[in-house]
Design a protein around this motif. Structure first.
Motif, PDB file in Angstrom:
ATOM      1  N   ALA A  31       0.827  -1.208   0.000  1.00  0.00           N
ATOM      2  CA  ALA A  31       0.000   0.000   0.000  1.00  0.00           C
ATOM      3  C   ALA A  31       0.864   1.261   0.000  1.00  0.00           C
ATOM      4  O   ALA A  31       0.594   2.215  -0.744  1.00  0.00           O
ATOM      5  N   GLY A  32       1.903   1.261   0.838  1.00  0.00           N
ATOM      6  CA  GLY A  32       2.793   2.422   0.910  1.00  0.00           C
ATOM      7  C   GLY A  32       3.503   2.674  -0.410  1.00  0.00           C
ATOM      8  O   GLY A  32       3.619   3.829  -0.855  1.00  0.00           O
ATOM      9  N   SER A  33       3.977   1.609  -1.055  1.00  0.00           N
ATOM     10  CA  SER A  33       4.669   1.751  -2.342  1.00  0.00           C
ATOM     11  C   SER A  33       3.716   2.290  -3.408  1.00  0.00           C
ATOM     12  O   SER A  33       4.088   3.160  -4.211  1.00  0.00           O
ATOM     13  N   THR A  34       2.495   1.782  -3.410  1.00  0.00           N
ATOM     14  CA  THR A  34       1.502   2.236  -4.386  1.00  0.00           C
ATOM     15  C   THR A  34       1.176   3.715  -4.195  1.00  0.00           C
ATOM     16  O   THR A  34       1.110   4.488  -5.157  1.00  0.00           O
ATOM     17  N   LEU A  35       1.003   4.116  -2.934  1.00  0.00           N
ATOM     18  CA  LEU A  35       0.707   5.526  -2.631  1.00  0.00           C
ATOM     19  C   LEU A  35       1.875   6.429  -3.015  1.00  0.00           C
ATOM     20  O   LEU A  35       1.675   7.531  -3.539  1.00  0.00           O
ATOM     21  N   LEU A  36       3.106   5.967  -2.732  1.00  0.00           N
ATOM     22  CA  LEU A  36       4.275   6.775  -3.063  1.00  0.00           C
ATOM     23  C   LEU A  36       4.397   6.983  -4.562  1.00  0.00           C
ATOM     24  O   LEU A  36       4.606   8.108  -5.033  1.00  0.00           O
ATOM     25  N   LEU A  37       4.250   5.906  -5.334  1.00  0.00           N
ATOM     26  CA  LEU A  37       4.334   6.027  -6.785  1.00  0.00           C
ATOM     27  C   LEU A  37       3.205   6.895  -7.338  1.00  0.00           C
ATOM     28  O   LEU A  37       3.405   7.680  -8.260  1.00  0.00           O
ATOM     29  N   GLY A  38       2.013   6.742  -6.747  1.00  0.00           N
ATOM     30  CA  GLY A  38       0.897   7.571  -7.169  1.00  0.00           C
ATOM     31  C   GLY A  38       1.145   9.042  -6.876  1.00  0.00           C
ATOM     32  O   GLY A  38       0.852   9.917  -7.701  1.00  0.00           O
ATOM     33  N   PHE A  39       1.719   9.328  -5.700  1.00  0.00           N
ATOM     34  CA  PHE A  39       2.031  10.710  -5.318  1.00  0.00           C
ATOM     35  C   PHE A  39       3.048  11.325  -6.271  1.00  0.00           C
ATOM     36  O   PHE A  39       2.882  12.465  -6.736  1.00  0.00           O
ATOM     37  N   ILE A  40       4.102  10.555  -6.584  1.00  0.00           N
ATOM     38  CA  ILE A  40       5.135  11.056  -7.494  1.00  0.00           C
ATOM     39  C   ILE A  40       4.548  11.298  -8.885  1.00  0.00           C
ATOM     40  O   ILE A  40       4.887  12.277  -9.555  1.00  0.00           O
ATOM     41  N   SER A  41       3.657  10.406  -9.307  1.00  0.00           N
ATOM     42  CA  SER A  41       3.029  10.563 -10.621  1.00  0.00           C
ATOM     43  C   SER A  41       2.190  11.832 -10.681  1.00  0.00           C
ATOM     44  O   SER A  41       2.169  12.525 -11.707  1.00  0.00           O
ATOM     45  N   VAL A  42       1.514  12.179  -9.571  1.00  0.00           N
ATOM     46  CA  VAL A  42       0.633  13.343  -9.546  1.00  0.00           C
ATOM     47  C   VAL A  42       1.429  14.645  -9.483  1.00  0.00           C
ATOM     48  O   VAL A  42       1.198  15.577 -10.262  1.00  0.00           O
ATOM     49  N   VAL A  43       2.399  14.727  -8.562  1.00  0.00           N
ATOM     50  CA  VAL A  43       3.131  15.990  -8.370  1.00  0.00           C
ATOM     51  C   VAL A  43       4.244  16.174  -9.390  1.00  0.00           C
ATOM     52  O   VAL A  43       4.728  17.292  -9.606  1.00  0.00           O
ATOM     53  N   GLY A  44       4.661  15.072 -10.031  1.00  0.00           N
ATOM     54  CA  GLY A  44       5.708  15.167 -11.041  1.00  0.00           C
ATOM     55  C   GLY A  44       7.084  14.832 -10.495  1.00  0.00           C
ATOM     56  O   GLY A  44       7.419  15.172  -9.358  1.00  0.00           O
ATOM     57  N   VAL A  45       7.865  14.168 -11.319  1.00  0.00           N
ATOM     58  CA  VAL A  45       9.205  13.743 -10.909  1.00  0.00           C
ATOM     59  C   VAL A  45      10.109  14.940 -10.646  1.00  0.00           C
ATOM     60  O   VAL A  45      10.905  14.952  -9.711  1.00  0.00           O
ATOM     61  N   ASN A  46      10.009  15.985 -11.462  1.00  0.00           N
ATOM     62  CA  ASN A  46      10.875  17.154 -11.314  1.00  0.00           C
ATOM     63  C   ASN A  46      10.663  17.835  -9.968  1.00  0.00           C
ATOM     64  O   ASN A  46      11.606  18.356  -9.369  1.00  0.00           O
ATOM     65  N   THR A  47       9.432  17.841  -9.495  1.00  0.00           N
ATOM     66  CA  THR A  47       9.151  18.434  -8.186  1.00  0.00           C
ATOM     67  C   THR A  47       9.775  17.603  -7.081  1.00  0.00           C
ATOM     68  O   THR A  47      10.406  18.139  -6.156  1.00  0.00           O
ATOM     69  N   VAL A  48       9.623  16.294  -7.167  1.00  0.00           N
ATOM     70  CA  VAL A  48      10.170  15.401  -6.148  1.00  0.00           C
ATOM     71  C   VAL A  48      11.688  15.430  -6.164  1.00  0.00           C
ATOM     72  O   VAL A  48      12.339  15.253  -5.132  1.00  0.00           O
ATOM     73  N   ALA A  49      12.285  15.676  -7.323  1.00  0.00           N
ATOM     74  CA  ALA A  49      13.744  15.690  -7.459  1.00  0.00           C
ATOM     75  C   ALA A  49      14.398  16.782  -6.628  1.00  0.00           C
ATOM     76  O   ALA A  49      15.596  16.730  -6.346  1.00  0.00           O
ATOM     77  N   LYS A  50      13.612  17.788  -6.227  1.00  0.00           N
ATOM     78  CA  LYS A  50      14.161  18.875  -5.421  1.00  0.00           C
ATOM     79  C   LYS A  50      14.385  18.476  -3.970  1.00  0.00           C
ATOM     80  O   LYS A  50      15.044  19.195  -3.223  1.00  0.00           O
ATOM     81  N   VAL A  51      13.828  17.322  -3.568  1.00  0.00           N
ATOM     82  CA  VAL A  51      14.012  16.855  -2.199  1.00  0.00           C
ATOM     83  C   VAL A  51      15.461  16.413  -2.032  1.00  0.00           C
ATOM     84  O   VAL A  51      15.973  15.651  -2.853  1.00  0.00           O
TER      85      VAL A  51
END
Length: 410
Positions: free
Chosen positions: A214-234
């Motif tokens: 469940a956690g992996s699915t939610l994480l991938l879904g979150f990254i898909s929604v906000v975009g990889v470029n946004t997450v890359a700033k972390v």
């Protein structure tokens, strides 16, 4: 009556190990020789280096097989190994150069010449199994009464530095901070396996597995929604952003983020059922980066076909099954958890690697056991196999002594 351990060697584990190790040397030569020739280097240099580590591995197996298991059950020895590991992880993070965007490799040099490098995160895989098996085996009576609370002391977070969760989390954090999320993932999943086989109720294993999915699915879904470029700033996470981008659509940026995964697909497509023949891969000639490490199995399929790849996987799974069987049959809790942990660790590494090259999960840079280039990985796997062989021989010897004792008492 003394029974010599050399007569109790489990050949159903040792022979597959030898077969996979030798097959690995052949595949390493196949995947590295062409690129080395293009660079004007010795085409045998990579396989010779791996062969040296294999000989060291055989020596390690012979040494560990002769050890008394009581030595492995000393808390002082495990504690010393943990602090050495923590020290090496800190040193590799802050005092070494980056390789492919990450720290983690310590070079042993004489003058200006580097003799070899080693990766502390690799050795943590077997250390975490050893540490948790020893810790959990000492609480078996409590586990039988209080279930998982015997291991957690009824708290969600550790309250003392001596808590196994504190040391485990600290070492995993140091690996992730390299950053090396691939090995960190394997270590976390291995620790979960150790917790699950510690004697607690089966419902907790299924619960943990459900949380991971469940956690992996939610994480991938979150990254898909906000975009990889946004997450890359972390911080720290940026270096794996490209892997997630490739996971969602590798053909969107074939020359960039999706280059490796797209060419992995091409390699497997080129291989078909029967392969192009050993040494005849196209993708390994500069098209597929890391073809000798992370994506080695893609080249295996290209050269040997899906049938050849399936036979190799069958041999790997046979080895894992025999290791797990040792753990299932073992009477001693420490022995059982050690064997189950080793089998689980190898299974997790195979799943993460195959999942990465096939696009089932994001690629994490994890090597394929025995077949990928990497002396440290081979040495760690060999040490793990040696532990299981030692455990199996001791369990057999104890069973013989019990049977003789029963016979004499009649």
């Amino acid at each position: 009556m003394k029974i010599n351990k050399r007569h109790l060697l489990n050949y159903s584990i040792f022979l597959p190990y030898l077969a996979l190790s030798i097959l690995g040397l052949i595949i390493i030569y196949s995947t590295t020789s062409a690129s080395l020739v293009q660079k004007g280097a010795n085409p045998f240099s990579s396989v010779l280096n791996q062969t040296i580590f294999w000989f060291l591995s055989l020596i390690a197996i012979a040494f560990i097989y002769r050890l008394k298991l009581d030595f492995l059950k000393k808390t002082s020895i495990v504690s010393l190994a943990i602090w050495i590991e923590i020290g090496m992880l800190l040193y590799s993070r802050f005092f070494t150069e980056t390789v492919n965007g990450a720290h983690g490799w310590i070079a042993i040099t004489v003058g200006e010449r580097s003799l070899f490098t080693f990766q502390p995160a690799e050795y943590l895989k077997i250390l975490i199994i050893w540490y948790l098996a020893l810790t959990f085996s000492k609480r078996q009576e409590e586990v039988g009464i209080y279930d998982y609370q015997a291991l957690t002391r009824g708290t969600l977070f550790p309250r003392k530095f001596q808590d196994w969760r504190f040391y485990s989390a600290l070492m995993v954090f140091l690996v992730a901070f390299q950053p090396d999320l691939g090995n960190a993932t394997i270590i976390i999943l291995t620790a979960i396996i150790m917790f699950s086989v510690s004697g607690i109720g089966f419902r907790w294993f299924s619960g943990l597995l459900s949380l991971i999915v469940a956690g992996s699915t939610l994480l991938l879904g979150f990254i898909s929604v906000v975009g990889v470029n946004t997450v890359a700033k972390v911080p720290v996470f940026g270096y794996v952003a490209k892997r997630f981008s490739a996971f969602f659509n590798p053909f969107e940026d074939v020359q960039g983020a999706g280059h490796q995964l797209a060419n992995s697909y091409y390699a497997m497509s080129n291989g078909g059922w029967f392969g192009r023949g050993l040494g005849n891969s196209i993708e390994k000639r500069g098209y597929l980066p890391e073809s000798q490490t992370d994506f080695v199995f893609s080249i295996v399929i290209e050269e040997l076909g899906y049938i050849g790849g399936a036979l190799i996987l069958a041999l790997v799974f046979f080895l894992i099954l025999r290791i797990l069987l040792v753990g299932i049959k073992a009477k001693n809790p420490f022995n059982s958890m050690m064997a189950l942990g080793v089998g689980g660790m190898i299974l997790v590494q195979v799943f993460v690697n195959i999942g990465g090259i096939s696009g089932l999960i994001p690629s994490t840079g994890v090597t394929f056991p025995f077949l990928s280039l990497g002396g440290n990985s081979l040495l760690v796997l060999s040490v793990a196999i040696a532990f299981v062989l030692n455990i199996d021989a001791n369990e057999k010897r104890e069973a013989i002594y019990r049977e003789l004792g029963d016979t004499l008492s009649r």
